[in-house]
Design a protein around this motif. Sequence first.
Motif, PDB file in Angstrom:
ATOM      1  N   CYS A   1      26.024 -25.194  -2.761  1.00 55.54           N
ATOM      2  CA  CYS A   1      26.497 -25.238  -1.376  1.00 55.54           C
ATOM      3  C   CYS A   1      25.943 -24.022  -0.642  1.00 55.54           C
ATOM      4  N   ASN A   2      25.173 -24.253   0.418  1.00 52.93           N
ATOM      5  CA  ASN A   2      24.553 -23.163   1.189  1.00 52.93           C
ATOM      6  C   ASN A   2      23.769 -22.210   0.287  1.00 52.93           C
TER       7      ASN A   2
ATOM      8  N   ARG B   1      35.774 -21.865   1.457  1.00 55.10           N
ATOM      9  CA  ARG B   1      35.430 -22.917   2.407  1.00 55.10           C
ATOM     10  C   ARG B   1      36.668 -23.517   3.083  1.00 55.10           C
TER      11      ARG B   1
ATOM     12  N   CYS C   1      30.189 -28.463   3.914  1.00 58.47           N
ATOM     13  CA  CYS C   1      28.805 -28.049   3.700  1.00 58.47           C
ATOM     14  C   CYS C   1      28.151 -29.086   2.803  1.00 58.47           C
TER      15      CYS C   1
END
Length: 208
Positions: free
Chosen positions: A178-179, A96, A38
Motif C-alpha cells: 500500500c503506497n 489508514r 489506498c
Amino acid sequence: MDVKNYKDLNVLELDTIREIGSIGTGNAATALSSMLGCEVRIDLPEVRIMGYNEAIDWIGGPEVITAGVLVHMSGELNGIMLSVQQLEFVNLVLERIMGRTVDHYKELTDLDRSALVEVGNIMISTFINALSSLADITTRLTVPAFAVDMQGAILTVPMAEFGGQSDYIMTISANFICNGRAVPCRLLLSPDIRSLNFLLKKLGVLDG
C-alpha cells in the motif's frame, strides 16, 4: 481415492490449493483497497502445507505476541480460518483507518480492536467467498473472534479442533503493498479432512 491426511496431497492437488490461495489473497487485497483507502497490491503468495509446530515457527515463534482473527466455517466446507495480524500489519490498518499507530498490542483501544476485527473478517470472508464461488459450494462463517496472545497459544485452537485428524495446516503467506509500503500477511486455513476431500472433488482434481 480420498486423502487421509494433508501430507497425502499429490502435486496436482497441491497446485490446485496454491491457485486457490492466489485467487483468495488477490480478492482479499482488492477488498482491503476500499477499506484502507489506498490501492492494495499483493505479491505472489506462497501456499504451503505445514505441521503445526513448523507453522508456529514460520509466523515468528511460539512466544511472539500477535493478534489473531478466527472464523469457523460450516456448511459444505467445515473448518477454521485464522488471520495472523503481526504488529506491522496492525499499524498499517490503524494508520489508514484510525490515524494512529501503536508500539505494543497492549495499547490497542476497543475501537482499534473493532477495526482489526473488521479487517480480518473482510479478508477471511473475501477469501472464503472466492473459494466457494470457484468450487460452487456453500459455506457459512461465524462471527469473528479476536485474541491477542502468544502465537503458540493462538494456534492451539486449530490444533485442539483438528489435531486428531491431521497434524498439518494450510499456510498462506504474501505481502500486501500500500503506497509503496509492503507488510506481511499471514493466513492459516484448516478445513477438516472430509471437507478437504469434498473440495478437491468439486474442483475436479480428486476422483469421486
